[in-house]
Design a protein around this motif. Structure first.
Motif, mmCIF file in Angstrom:
data_model
loop_
_atom_site.group_PDB
_atom_site.id
_atom_site.type_symbol
_atom_site.label_atom_id
_atom_site.label_comp_id
_atom_site.label_asym_id
_atom_site.label_seq_id
_atom_site.Cartn_x
_atom_site.Cartn_y
_atom_site.Cartn_z
ATOM 1 N N ASP A 205 0.829 -1.205 0.000
ATOM 2 C CA ASP A 205 0.000 0.000 0.000
ATOM 3 C C ASP A 205 0.866 1.259 0.000
ATOM 4 O O ASP A 205 0.567 2.231 -0.712
ATOM 5 C CB ASP A 205 -0.968 0.002 1.183
ATOM 6 C CG ASP A 205 -0.308 -0.339 2.500
ATOM 7 O OD1 ASP A 205 0.918 -0.591 2.510
ATOM 8 O OD2 ASP A 205 -1.014 -0.364 3.522
ATOM 9 N N LEU A 208 2.358 1.597 -3.553
ATOM 10 C CA LEU A 208 1.381 2.074 -4.540
ATOM 11 C C LEU A 208 1.104 3.559 -4.360
ATOM 12 O O LEU A 208 0.848 4.274 -5.339
ATOM 13 C CB LEU A 208 0.080 1.272 -4.427
ATOM 14 C CG LEU A 208 0.106 -0.148 -4.996
ATOM 15 C CD1 LEU A 208 -1.287 -0.760 -4.977
ATOM 16 C CD2 LEU A 208 0.660 -0.158 -6.428
ATOM 17 N N ALA A 258 -5.410 3.190 2.538
ATOM 18 C CA ALA A 258 -5.938 2.716 1.258
ATOM 19 C C ALA A 258 -6.747 3.817 0.567
ATOM 20 O O ALA A 258 -6.655 4.003 -0.657
ATOM 21 C CB ALA A 258 -6.802 1.473 1.478
ATOM 22 N N LEU A 359 -5.820 0.611 -12.465
ATOM 23 C CA LEU A 359 -5.432 -0.621 -11.773
ATOM 24 C C LEU A 359 -5.062 -0.339 -10.317
ATOM 25 O O LEU A 359 -5.490 -1.051 -9.402
ATOM 26 C CB LEU A 359 -4.251 -1.274 -12.503
ATOM 27 C CG LEU A 359 -4.551 -1.908 -13.863
ATOM 28 C CD1 LEU A 359 -3.269 -2.421 -14.511
ATOM 29 C CD2 LEU A 359 -5.553 -3.046 -13.717
ATOM 30 N N ILE A 360 -4.271 0.711 -10.111
ATOM 31 C CA ILE A 360 -3.878 1.080 -8.738
ATOM 32 C C ILE A 360 -5.110 1.445 -7.922
ATOM 33 O O ILE A 360 -5.274 1.019 -6.773
ATOM 34 C CB ILE A 360 -2.880 2.254 -8.771
ATOM 35 C CG1 ILE A 360 -1.575 1.824 -9.439
ATOM 36 C CG2 ILE A 360 -2.609 2.767 -7.359
ATOM 37 C CD1 ILE A 360 -0.616 2.973 -9.704
ATOM 38 N N SER A 362 -8.203 0.501 -8.399
ATOM 39 C CA SER A 362 -9.054 -0.671 -8.147
ATOM 40 C C SER A 362 -8.518 -1.496 -6.990
ATOM 41 O O SER A 362 -9.281 -1.934 -6.109
ATOM 42 C CB SER A 362 -9.141 -1.529 -9.414
ATOM 43 O OG SER A 362 -9.719 -0.811 -10.474
ATOM 44 N N VAL A 363 -7.201 -1.695 -6.963
ATOM 45 C CA VAL A 363 -6.597 -2.445 -5.860
ATOM 46 C C VAL A 363 -6.806 -1.713 -4.545
ATOM 47 O O VAL A 363 -7.160 -2.317 -3.516
ATOM 48 C CB VAL A 363 -5.093 -2.669 -6.125
ATOM 49 C CG1 VAL A 363 -4.418 -3.278 -4.908
ATOM 50 C CG2 VAL A 363 -4.897 -3.566 -7.341
ATOM 51 N N ALA A 364 -6.598 -0.396 -4.559
ATOM 52 C CA ALA A 364 -6.771 0.393 -3.339
ATOM 53 C C ALA A 364 -8.220 0.380 -2.866
ATOM 54 O O ALA A 364 -8.496 0.341 -1.655
ATOM 55 C CB ALA A 364 -6.304 1.829 -3.583
ATOM 56 N N TYR A 366 -10.328 -2.052 -3.335
ATOM 57 C CA TYR A 366 -10.540 -3.381 -2.756
ATOM 58 C C TYR A 366 -10.018 -3.421 -1.327
ATOM 59 O O TYR A 366 -10.674 -3.951 -0.426
ATOM 60 C CB TYR A 366 -9.851 -4.435 -3.614
ATOM 61 C CG TYR A 366 -9.811 -5.800 -2.966
ATOM 62 C CD1 TYR A 366 -10.949 -6.611 -2.920
ATOM 63 C CD2 TYR A 366 -8.642 -6.272 -2.362
ATOM 64 C CE1 TYR A 366 -10.912 -7.852 -2.305
ATOM 65 C CE2 TYR A 366 -8.604 -7.516 -1.751
ATOM 66 C CZ TYR A 366 -9.743 -8.296 -1.727
ATOM 67 O OH TYR A 366 -9.706 -9.515 -1.102
ATOM 68 N N TRP A 367 -8.813 -2.862 -1.125
ATOM 69 C CA TRP A 367 -8.261 -2.807 0.231
ATOM 70 C C TRP A 367 -9.166 -2.004 1.163
ATOM 71 O O TRP A 367 -9.347 -2.357 2.322
ATOM 72 C CB TRP A 367 -6.873 -2.174 0.204
ATOM 73 C CG TRP A 367 -5.808 -3.070 -0.314
ATOM 74 C CD1 TRP A 367 -5.822 -4.441 -0.348
ATOM 75 C CD2 TRP A 367 -4.549 -2.680 -0.870
ATOM 76 N NE1 TRP A 367 -4.660 -4.924 -0.897
ATOM 77 C CE2 TRP A 367 -3.860 -3.871 -1.218
ATOM 78 C CE3 TRP A 367 -3.934 -1.454 -1.115
ATOM 79 C CZ2 TRP A 367 -2.588 -3.845 -1.789
ATOM 80 C CZ3 TRP A 367 -2.668 -1.433 -1.671
ATOM 81 C CH2 TRP A 367 -2.011 -2.622 -2.010
ATOM 82 N N GLU A 370 -12.163 -4.171 2.034
ATOM 83 C CA GLU A 370 -11.724 -5.286 2.870
ATOM 84 C C GLU A 370 -11.429 -4.830 4.297
ATOM 85 O O GLU A 370 -11.844 -5.463 5.272
ATOM 86 C CB GLU A 370 -10.481 -5.919 2.237
ATOM 87 C CG GLU A 370 -9.970 -7.142 2.986
ATOM 88 C CD GLU A 370 -8.704 -7.695 2.363
ATOM 89 O OE1 GLU A 370 -8.614 -8.919 2.175
ATOM 90 O OE2 GLU A 370 -7.786 -6.889 2.037
#
Length: 378
Positions: A205, A208, A258, A359-360, A362-364, A366-367, A370
């Motif tokens: 994290d 990114l 995030a 992409l970055i 989307s991952v963030a 998701y974190w 979560e």
């Protein structure tokens, strides 16, 4: 109803007739029979009750005996002056053979009976060394137990508690998890430098966030100022949190970290659409603000590692240096990769320039979901 013995109802009916003289003899006979009946039933009930009570007592006390020993022994380690140590374990009613001699680190030896000395409910092991126990050492206990709950009292008066379970036939007590010192300032500096470097490279994290900053800021000098602001900010909160001046739950902090990545990605997309904001004009301000937040995340990682009280200044300094070295290594690797791509003449269509940002983001995102769910407890 037992043959020849009146029931309780019949006895009561006979009792009501006692005013008549001719029923006196009959009444006396009936009452005698009823008394015998009750005595017979009472004896039988007493025997049944006694059997039930005995079974219950046996089950109860067996349950206590089984529940009393949970397989974990109370243990204490005391650091004395002169590089001497005392390890003691509460044996209770367990045989002495349950607790054979521990395996000492290299450079240590027993100063008393290696098999230990029993004193009341405690069994003592005394040992010394050519040096003090350090974070690199491990005590191995070949005890026939499932684990130990240990309380360590170091020479400076600090105390640490921990639960350690048996693995592969041994209960291992790693001193780094019990906040042992590093042995020297040089050993401490190397230890925390490596830990900081390792932490940033494993903290995806944080990486990114730095990558999003590099996408946001294309000017070389402005990128230096932005990264420097991020460094100064997380150094401030890392120090404040380590000394206990700032303390926040790790769950919300990690969620906010995030979200900081999501924020940068949104700003990058807005700028591509012509909506330039304060983030683009003064990226170092945003970097500094979010750096304060990321510093709390670094502090949480450092607290999990465990700090020896006498090494806090060295730990802070070199852990932070390690983080910066790891961060600079990552930035250098990205710049080299971009340079190599441009040197070989690869050109990407304009419509795919925002793909890394999406992409970055989307991952963030998701974190964020979560970690938010983890806070709520679902």
């Amino acid at each position: 109803m037992i043959r020849g013995i009146p029931s309780a109802k019949e006895g009561k009916r006979l009792e009501e007739k006692t005013w008549k003289p001719r029923f006196k003899l009959q009444y006396l006979k009936a009452m005698s029979a009823l008394a015998l009946r009750h005595q017979f039933l009472s004896v039988r009930c007493q025997k049944t009750a006694a059997a039930i009570l005995a079974f219950t007592a046996m089950f109860f006390f067996c349950g206590i005996a089984l529940a009393h020993d949970i397989g974990v022994s109370k243990t204490e380690l005391h650091e004395l002056s002169g590089k001497k140590y005392t390890l003691r374990v509460l044996t209770g009613a367990l045989p002495e053979t349950t607790f054979p001699a521990p395996e000492l680190p290299e450079g240590f030896w027993f100063t008393a009976n290696p098999r230990g000395t029993q004193a009341g409910p405690w069994k003592f092991f005394e040992f010394s060394g050519e040096r003090t126990l350090t974070a690199e050492d491990t005590l191995r206990l070949p005890w026939r137990r499932d684990g130990v709950m240990i309380n360590v009292v170091w020479a400076d008066g600090s105390e640490v508690r921990g639960l350690f379970k048996k693995e592969s036939g041994f209960i291992n007590l790693p001193m780094n998890e019990l906040r042992a010192g590093s042995g020297s300032w040089w050993a401490a500096s190397k230890r925390y430098l490596f830990l900081g470097f390792e932490h940033i490279l494993e903290g995806f994290d944080h990486l990114l966030f730095v990558l999003a900053l590099m996408i946001l800021v294309r000017n070389g000098w402005m990128l230096v100022k932005t990264i420097t602001a991020f460094t100064v900010a997380h150094s401030i909160t890392l120090g404040l949190a380590t000394f206990g001046y700032v303390k926040l739950p790790s769950g919300p902090v990690e969620t906010a970290i995030a979200l900081s990545i999501v924020f940068l990605c949104v700003e990058i997309v807005h700028a591509a659409q012509g909506r330039v904001s304060l983030t683009y004009r003064f990226p170092w301000i945003i970097s500094f603000a979010f750096g304060l937040l990321h510093g709390l995340g670094f502090a949480g990682a450092l607290s999990e590692i465990g700090l020896a009280p006498g090494e806090i200044p060295i730990a802070l300094l070199f852990f932070n240096i390690g983080v910066e070295l790891g961060q600079l290594t990552f930035v250098f690797a990205i710049l080299v990769a971009v340079k190599m791509i441009s040197m070989i003449g690869v050109r990407f269509p304009r419509r795919v320039e925002l793909v890394p940002t999406y992409l970055i983001g989307s991952v963030a995102m998701y974190w964020t979901w979560e970690r938010s769910i983890a806070i709520v407890g679902f």
